[in-house]
Motif scaffolding. Structure first.
Motif, PDB file in Angstrom:
ATOM      1  N   THR A  28      28.563  24.448  42.270  1.00 24.88           N
ATOM      2  CA  THR A  28      28.657  25.090  43.579  1.00 24.88           C
ATOM      3  C   THR A  28      29.169  26.512  43.430  1.00 24.88           C
ATOM      4  O   THR A  28      29.896  26.831  42.483  1.00 24.88           O
ATOM      5  N   GLU A  29      28.781  27.352  44.378  1.00 24.14           N
ATOM      6  CA  GLU A  29      29.178  28.754  44.335  1.00 24.14           C
ATOM      7  C   GLU A  29      29.382  29.277  45.747  1.00 24.14           C
ATOM      8  O   GLU A  29      28.616  28.950  46.661  1.00 24.14           O
ATOM      9  N   GLU A  30      30.447  30.073  45.927  1.00 25.49           N
ATOM     10  CA  GLU A  30      30.837  30.550  47.249  1.00 25.49           C
ATOM     11  C   GLU A  30      29.923  31.654  47.770  1.00 25.49           C
ATOM     12  O   GLU A  30      29.777  31.816  48.974  1.00 25.49           O
ATOM     13  N   THR A  31      29.298  32.421  46.874  1.00 23.79           N
ATOM     14  CA  THR A  31      28.391  33.488  47.288  1.00 23.79           C
ATOM     15  C   THR A  31      26.950  33.037  47.081  1.00 23.79           C
ATOM     16  O   THR A  31      26.685  31.861  46.804  1.00 23.79           O
ATOM     17  N   ASP A  32      26.019  33.983  47.164  1.00 24.23           N
ATOM     18  CA  ASP A  32      24.622  33.660  46.886  1.00 24.23           C
ATOM     19  C   ASP A  32      24.175  34.190  45.523  1.00 24.23           C
ATOM     20  O   ASP A  32      22.988  34.267  45.244  1.00 24.23           O
ATOM     21  N   TRP A  33      25.118  34.555  44.670  1.00 23.17           N
ATOM     22  CA  TRP A  33      24.833  34.980  43.298  1.00 23.17           C
ATOM     23  C   TRP A  33      25.691  34.186  42.323  1.00 23.17           C
ATOM     24  O   TRP A  33      26.909  34.066  42.519  1.00 23.17           O
ATOM     25  N   LEU A  34      25.072  33.660  41.271  1.00 21.49           N
ATOM     26  CA  LEU A  34      25.825  33.114  40.157  1.00 21.49           C
ATOM     27  C   LEU A  34      26.247  34.248  39.226  1.00 21.49           C
ATOM     28  O   LEU A  34      25.593  35.285  39.151  1.00 21.49           O
ATOM     29  N   GLY A  35      27.343  34.043  38.507  1.00 20.50           N
ATOM     30  CA  GLY A  35      27.772  35.025  37.515  1.00 20.50           C
ATOM     31  C   GLY A  35      29.156  35.603  37.700  1.00 20.50           C
ATOM     32  O   GLY A  35      29.679  36.257  36.799  1.00 20.50           O
ATOM     33  N   GLY A  36      29.760  35.424  38.876  1.00 19.26           N
ATOM     34  CA  GLY A  36      31.151  35.821  39.050  1.00 19.26           C
ATOM     35  C   GLY A  36      31.417  37.284  38.756  1.00 19.26           C
ATOM     36  O   GLY A  36      30.803  38.179  39.339  1.00 19.26           O
ATOM     37  N   GLN A  37      32.347  37.544  37.831  1.00 19.22           N
ATOM     38  CA  GLN A  37      32.744  38.924  37.568  1.00 19.22           C
ATOM     39  C   GLN A  37      31.580  39.745  36.997  1.00 19.22           C
ATOM     40  O   GLN A  37      31.528  40.965  37.170  1.00 19.22           O
ATOM     41  N   LEU A  38      30.607  39.088  36.382  1.00 18.11           N
ATOM     42  CA  LEU A  38      29.460  39.801  35.837  1.00 18.11           C
ATOM     43  C   LEU A  38      28.500  40.281  36.917  1.00 18.11           C
ATOM     44  O   LEU A  38      27.793  41.268  36.731  1.00 18.11           O
ATOM     45  N   SER A  39      28.472  39.603  38.062  1.00 19.53           N
ATOM     46  CA  SER A  39      27.452  39.870  39.075  1.00 19.53           C
ATOM     47  C   SER A  39      28.050  40.102  40.456  1.00 19.53           C
ATOM     48  O   SER A  39      28.087  41.229  40.953  1.00 19.53           O
ATOM     49  N   ALA A  40      28.557  39.053  41.079  1.00 18.74           N
ATOM     50  CA  ALA A  40      29.075  39.167  42.440  1.00 18.74           C
ATOM     51  C   ALA A  40      30.253  40.121  42.523  1.00 18.74           C
ATOM     52  O   ALA A  40      30.459  40.790  43.540  1.00 18.74           O
ATOM     53  N   GLN A  41      31.056  40.213  41.459  1.00 17.96           N
ATOM     54  CA  GLN A  41      32.189  41.135  41.434  1.00 17.96           C
ATOM     55  C   GLN A  41      31.822  42.480  40.810  1.00 17.96           C
ATOM     56  O   GLN A  41      32.619  43.415  40.850  1.00 17.96           O
ATOM     57  N   ALA A  42      30.620  42.549  40.229  1.00 22.36           N
ATOM     58  CA  ALA A  42      30.048  43.804  39.728  1.00 22.36           C
ATOM     59  C   ALA A  42      30.913  44.476  38.667  1.00 22.36           C
ATOM     60  O   ALA A  42      31.240  45.654  38.757  1.00 22.36           O
ATOM     61  N   VAL A  43      31.254  43.727  37.623  1.00 24.58           N
ATOM     62  CA  VAL A  43      32.061  44.273  36.531  1.00 24.58           C
ATOM     63  C   VAL A  43      31.290  44.126  35.223  1.00 24.58           C
ATOM     64  O   VAL A  43      31.093  43.009  34.751  1.00 24.58           O
ATOM     65  N   PRO A  44      30.818  45.233  34.636  1.00 24.06           N
ATOM     66  CA  PRO A  44      30.158  45.136  33.326  1.00 24.06           C
ATOM     67  C   PRO A  44      31.069  44.457  32.308  1.00 24.06           C
ATOM     68  O   PRO A  44      32.292  44.525  32.407  1.00 24.06           O
TER      69      PRO A  44
END
Length: 541
Positions: free
Chosen positions: A34-50
């Motif tokens: 399960t995921e709270e947003t509509d993107w998987l990946g957490g800090q890599l994607s939804a949080q936008a951290v390279p």
């Protein structure tokens, strides 16, 4: 209420959650993720951290599946982007040529690659993914989690999921709170841990690392993309923390290691290519020069700079109202930094003030449609979570160079389930403390730090493992979170296959040996650092 039964429930679709799912699926278990947003990946994607990664990531310091993730990112660019041929041929292609990582890339590409890695398991029904779902309640049966109730933010409907094992891969360790799992919040004291850099006085749960609401921008000189003046701009324009050398909105900040003021420019010197210290190239995720000349009008950079670190209050261990207030404050700080750069920032070319050509890129972070109207990342970047009280807690004495004076390398853990490398890097805190950024040795991840002191079937799958406020600083980055999650997923699957508890696996020599063999032989884990790296202190940027 809909009810679902599965072998393993993973709550949180960040890097740890995705890695946990992949491990459990490869070992034959049914998984709900399960995921709270509509993107998987957490800090890599939804949080936008390279990715912040091990210094030697191309050679050592990651599991086979994390290496595959990195490989697939490079292949995605080679397959779908019109790279110049000499760039396409580079073995270690870095799409953004950012200074922070050997692999800086757009969040959306990370999402695409993760979806591709999970796709075969979804096709067969072995994996079920519930997006836009957040945990609301955990049902307990003694020392076991019987199930978790989640709510859809899209429909408001609730789903109850029963599972033999539950993994908490949420960004804040939400299940630890909901399930009553013994855990720690904020900073421990030196009396608690004996750590060199822990608090000298009493512990402070409200002393937590700053959060940051990241955003992407490109730059189109001669155009005006100035955003509407943020509501709190006048506050942030004059705000100065007691430990900061000047106003928050400025080109001057603090060197994390020396704590001395430093001033950097936005773009560097284009003539002599002095890009290592400037802001633009620090977390650049798209480099137009790697494509035919004139094809793209601008680079794209990701703003995750000290100026958007929000430390006015914590978001864990406070009321929902206070949490929302601080999250709003973090958004307003980021927007204010952008507005200041567009309108009032001293220009480094001597042409007055402001760079109105800086253009917010909500499309890059996935908020251009149906997301927050301000165009920032989908989620705030979280550096510090609730942390389980574990069978074994990693202390500064185990990994810190200063704390291990006279000893060679980090502590050797016989129950290792992976390795990682990063400095002990704590950003300014909500208690008015500046950086704590000190050397650490390349380290191992002990299995004992993944086992709660009481609850039998809940495992941490990310930053909520058994570290301290101090050691979280080096165990919190992308490849380590992935490794922790993957180890937790593999452990849950192993326990189901053998009819064991995680505690039995760790504390029985034969089971531990078998599990570590599974990790190394079947899943491609590295459990110890090669000797050529083991004694090398982690360098700083």
């Amino acid at each position: 209420m809909t009810e679902i039964q599965t072998d393993i429930l993973i709550v949180g679709g960040g890097l740890g959650g995705v890695a946990a799912a992949l491990a459990a699926l490869r070992l034959g278990r049914r998984v709900v993720l399960t995921e709270e947003t509509d993107w998987l990946g957490g800090q890599l994607s939804a949080q936008a951290v390279p990715p912040d990664e091990a210094w030697w990531i191309e050679d050592a310091g990651a599991t086979a599946s994390y290496r595959r993730l990195r490989h697939l990112v490079r292949e995605y660019y080679r397959a779908h982007y019109p790279l110049r041929e000499e760039v396409r041929a580079q073995e270690h292609l870095n799409p953004g040529l950012g200074n922070v990582s050997r692999l800086c890339f757009e969040p959306r590409v990370g999402v695409a690659v993760i979806e591709a890695m999970l796709a075969p398991w979804r096709a067969g029904g072995q994996l079920r993914v519930l997006m836009n779902h957040r945990p609301m309640r955990a049902k307990m049966d003694g020392d076991r989690v019987a199930g978790v109730e989640l709510e859809s933010s899209a429909t408001g409907k609730r789903t109850f999921i029963q599972a033999h094992y539950v993994l908490d891969a949420t960004e804040l360790g939400d299940l630890l709170d909901l399930a009553g799992v013994e855990h720690v919040v904020g900073a421990e004291s030196q009396d608690d841990t004996g750590e060199l850099h822990a608090l000298p006085g009493p512990a402070n749960p409200l002393d937590q690392q700053a959060v940051s609401w990241c955003f992407a921008v490109d730059y189109l000189p001669g155009e005006d993309h100035t955003i509407e003046k943020p509501e709190d701009y006048d506050f942030w324009r004059t705000y100065q923390a007691p430990f900061w050398p000047g106003p928050q909105l400025a080109w001057t900040d603090v060197h994390p290691i020396t704590l001395q003021p430093r001033t950097r420019d936005l773009f560097g010197d284009p003539v002599v290519q002095l890009h290592r210290g400037d802001f633009w190239h620090y977390r650049r995720i798209f480099c137009k020069d790697q494509y035919p000349e004139g094809l793209y009008p601008s680079d794209i950079t990701l703003v995750n700079w000290p100026h958007i670190d929000y430390w006015l209050g914590p978001i864990i261990g406070v009321s929902e109202e206070e949490k929302r207030r601080h999250l709003r404050g973090a958004r307003q700080l980021s927007l204010s930094m952008l507005y200041w750069m567009q309108t009032e920032a001293p220009r480094h070319d001597g042409k007055g003030e402001g760079y109105p050509g800086l253009r917010l890129r909500p499309d890059v972070v996935g908020t251009e449609a149906g997301g927050p109207e301000d165009g920032l990342a989908k989620s705030v970047y979280v550096r510090e979570s609730r942390r389980i009280q574990a069978e074994f807690t990693v202390l500064e004495q185990h990994v810190g160079v200063q704390a291990r004076a006279g000893l060679t390398g980090a502590e050797t853990f016989p129950d290792s389930v992976g390795i990682g490398q990063y400095r002990i890097d704590l950003h300014p805190s909500t208690a008015g403390r500046s950086y704590v950024d000190v050397e650490s040795y390349p380290f191992q991840i002990p299995l004992g730090a993944l086992i709660p002191v009481r609850v039998e079937n809940l495992l941490p799958a990310g930053k909520n493992m058994g570290t301290t406020h101090i050691t979280n600083g080096c165990y919190r980055l992308h490849p380590v979170e992935w490794n922790v999650g993957e180890a937790a997923g593999a452990l849950a699957a192993y326990c189901l296959e053998r009819g064991l508890t995680p505690r039995q696996v760790r504390n029985t020599a034969g089971h531990l040996q078998d599990f570590q063999a599974l990790l190394t032989v079947d899943l491609g884990f590295e459990l110890a650092w090669p000797e050529r790296y083991r004694l090398t202190a982690s360098p700083g940027f």
